[in-house]
Design a protein around this motif. Structure first.
Motif, PDB file in Angstrom:
ATOM      1  N   ARG A  26       0.831  -1.196   0.000  1.00 41.95           N
ATOM      2  CA  ARG A  26       0.000   0.000   0.000  1.00 41.95           C
ATOM      3  C   ARG A  26       0.865   1.246   0.000  1.00 41.95           C
ATOM      4  O   ARG A  26       1.932   1.260   0.596  1.00 41.95           O
ATOM      5  CB  ARG A  26      -0.865   0.068   1.267  1.00 41.95           C
ATOM      6  N   ALA A  27       0.361   2.286  -0.614  1.00 44.55           N
ATOM      7  CA  ALA A  27       0.931   3.621  -0.462  1.00 44.55           C
ATOM      8  C   ALA A  27      -0.039   4.393   0.417  1.00 44.55           C
ATOM      9  O   ALA A  27      -1.231   4.481   0.108  1.00 44.55           O
ATOM     10  CB  ALA A  27       1.099   4.304  -1.804  1.00 44.55           C
ATOM     11  N   CYS A  28       0.464   4.916   1.519  1.00 43.61           N
ATOM     12  CA  CYS A  28      -0.393   5.591   2.498  1.00 43.61           C
ATOM     13  C   CYS A  28      -0.162   7.094   2.468  1.00 43.61           C
ATOM     14  O   CYS A  28       0.957   7.570   2.642  1.00 43.61           O
ATOM     15  CB  CYS A  28      -0.116   5.045   3.890  1.00 43.61           C
ATOM     16  N   TRP A  29      -1.258   7.840   2.295  1.00 40.75           N
ATOM     17  CA  TRP A  29      -1.219   9.296   2.256  1.00 40.75           C
ATOM     18  C   TRP A  29      -1.687   9.918   3.566  1.00 40.75           C
ATOM     19  O   TRP A  29      -1.968  11.122   3.603  1.00 40.75           O
ATOM     20  CB  TRP A  29      -2.072   9.818   1.108  1.00 40.75           C
ATOM     21  N   CYS A  30      -1.787   9.169   4.654  1.00 43.52           N
ATOM     22  CA  CYS A  30      -2.188   9.798   5.920  1.00 43.52           C
ATOM     23  C   CYS A  30      -1.131  10.831   6.311  1.00 43.52           C
ATOM     24  O   CYS A  30       0.018  10.777   5.853  1.00 43.52           O
ATOM     25  CB  CYS A  30      -2.396   8.765   7.023  1.00 43.52           C
ATOM     26  N   ARG A  31      -1.489  11.775   7.140  1.00 44.72           N
ATOM     27  CA  ARG A  31      -0.547  12.833   7.514  1.00 44.72           C
ATOM     28  C   ARG A  31       0.665  12.271   8.249  1.00 44.72           C
ATOM     29  O   ARG A  31       1.782  12.761   8.063  1.00 44.72           O
ATOM     30  CB  ARG A  31      -1.241  13.899   8.368  1.00 44.72           C
ATOM     31  N   ASP A  32       0.487  11.243   9.072  1.00 44.58           N
ATOM     32  CA  ASP A  32       1.640  10.640   9.760  1.00 44.58           C
ATOM     33  C   ASP A  32       2.636  10.104   8.741  1.00 44.58           C
ATOM     34  O   ASP A  32       3.838  10.349   8.838  1.00 44.58           O
ATOM     35  CB  ASP A  32       1.203   9.504  10.687  1.00 44.58           C
ATOM     36  N   CYS A  33       2.153   9.378   7.753  1.00 46.83           N
ATOM     37  CA  CYS A  33       3.055   8.822   6.734  1.00 46.83           C
ATOM     38  C   CYS A  33       3.690   9.919   5.890  1.00 46.83           C
ATOM     39  O   CYS A  33       4.835   9.787   5.465  1.00 46.83           O
ATOM     40  CB  CYS A  33       2.326   7.797   5.870  1.00 46.83           C
ATOM     41  N   ALA A  41       3.730   9.978  -0.048  1.00 48.49           N
ATOM     42  CA  ALA A  41       3.076   8.816   0.534  1.00 48.49           C
ATOM     43  C   ALA A  41       4.144   7.817   0.956  1.00 48.49           C
ATOM     44  O   ALA A  41       5.183   7.700   0.304  1.00 48.49           O
ATOM     45  CB  ALA A  41       2.140   8.162  -0.481  1.00 48.49           C
ATOM     46  N   ALA A  42       3.913   7.115   2.045  1.00 43.42           N
ATOM     47  CA  ALA A  42       4.816   6.040   2.457  1.00 43.42           C
ATOM     48  C   ALA A  42       4.396   4.774   1.732  1.00 43.42           C
ATOM     49  O   ALA A  42       3.215   4.415   1.725  1.00 43.42           O
ATOM     50  CB  ALA A  42       4.755   5.826   3.960  1.00 43.42           C
ATOM     51  N   VAL A  43       5.342   4.109   1.089  1.00 42.42           N
ATOM     52  CA  VAL A  43       5.055   2.851   0.406  1.00 42.42           C
ATOM     53  C   VAL A  43       5.396   1.727   1.381  1.00 42.42           C
ATOM     54  O   VAL A  43       6.521   1.635   1.877  1.00 42.42           O
ATOM     55  CB  VAL A  43       5.852   2.718  -0.906  1.00 42.42           C
ATOM     56  N   ASN A  44       4.399   0.898   1.657  1.00 46.53           N
ATOM     57  CA  ASN A  44       4.499  -0.107   2.706  1.00 46.53           C
ATOM     58  C   ASN A  44       4.186  -1.503   2.184  1.00 46.53           C
ATOM     59  O   ASN A  44       3.266  -1.683   1.392  1.00 46.53           O
ATOM     60  CB  ASN A  44       3.508   0.226   3.827  1.00 46.53           C
ATOM     61  N   VAL A  64      -0.863   7.531  18.354  1.00 51.92           N
ATOM     62  CA  VAL A  64      -2.204   7.140  17.913  1.00 51.92           C
ATOM     63  C   VAL A  64      -2.434   7.754  16.538  1.00 51.92           C
ATOM     64  O   VAL A  64      -2.295   8.966  16.351  1.00 51.92           O
ATOM     65  CB  VAL A  64      -3.277   7.601  18.911  1.00 51.92           C
ATOM     66  N   ALA A  65      -2.778   6.911  15.570  1.00 51.65           N
ATOM     67  CA  ALA A  65      -3.014   7.342  14.194  1.00 51.65           C
ATOM     68  C   ALA A  65      -4.417   7.940  14.048  1.00 51.65           C
ATOM     69  O   ALA A  65      -5.260   7.792  14.937  1.00 51.65           O
ATOM     70  CB  ALA A  65      -2.856   6.150  13.253  1.00 51.65           C
TER      71      ALA A  65
END
Length: 144
Positions: A26-33, A41-44, A64-65
């Motif tokens: 997954r590529a995550c676009w949450c603010r933490d990532c 985006a963080a690629v996980n 906490v996310a």
């Protein structure tokens, strides 16, 4: 993707291997990532935690996310490379940062998550699945 992956941190103080095929990528676009991936985006690669073997010392940061899940992020205390994260509600899975893999080429995201948080210039693959927020866990109905 391979049934065994290897990787490590930037300075080489931490090395790891993961046995077994990934559950998903997954590529995550949450603010933490976005913070962890320097604005992108963080690629996980999500894997079974039982298959992860780590050599070297890691440091952990707990937060906490936006999903409400407590996240435990592990990184190299020497060079600061983010290596893994895991939600305490899903101890069976570990998230491996694709950029730390010795061969990150096969880690093409199957889905993009938290797309509601991406900046206007944030790219997503139009052929992949998109989730505006947190999707179901890997393997759950319609979850990537």
């Amino acid at each position: 993707m391979k049934d065994k992956m290897t990787g490590g941190c930037f300075c080489g103080a931490v090395r790891y291997e993961v046995e077994g095929p990934p559950l998903t990528t997954r590529a995550c676009w949450c603010r933490d990532c976005q913070y962890l991936a320097c604005g992108n985006a963080a690629v996980n690669v999500i894997c079974a935690s039982a298959g992860l073997k780590v050599t070297g010392v890691t440091t952990e940061y707990v937060s906490v996310a936006d999903s409400g899940n407590e996240m435990r992020r592990r990184f190299c205390p020497t060079c600061g490379t983010g290596l893994f994260s895991a939600a305490t509600c899903r101890p069976e899975a570990v998230v491996v940062r694709a950029g730390t893999l010795d061969d990150p080429a096969p880690a093409h995201p199957a889905s993009y998550i938290w797309t509601s948080s991406r900046p206007a210039w944030g790219l997503v693959d139009p052929q992949a699945r998109h989730f505006e927020q947190q999707p179901p866990p890997p393997g759950a109905a319609r979850g990537d």
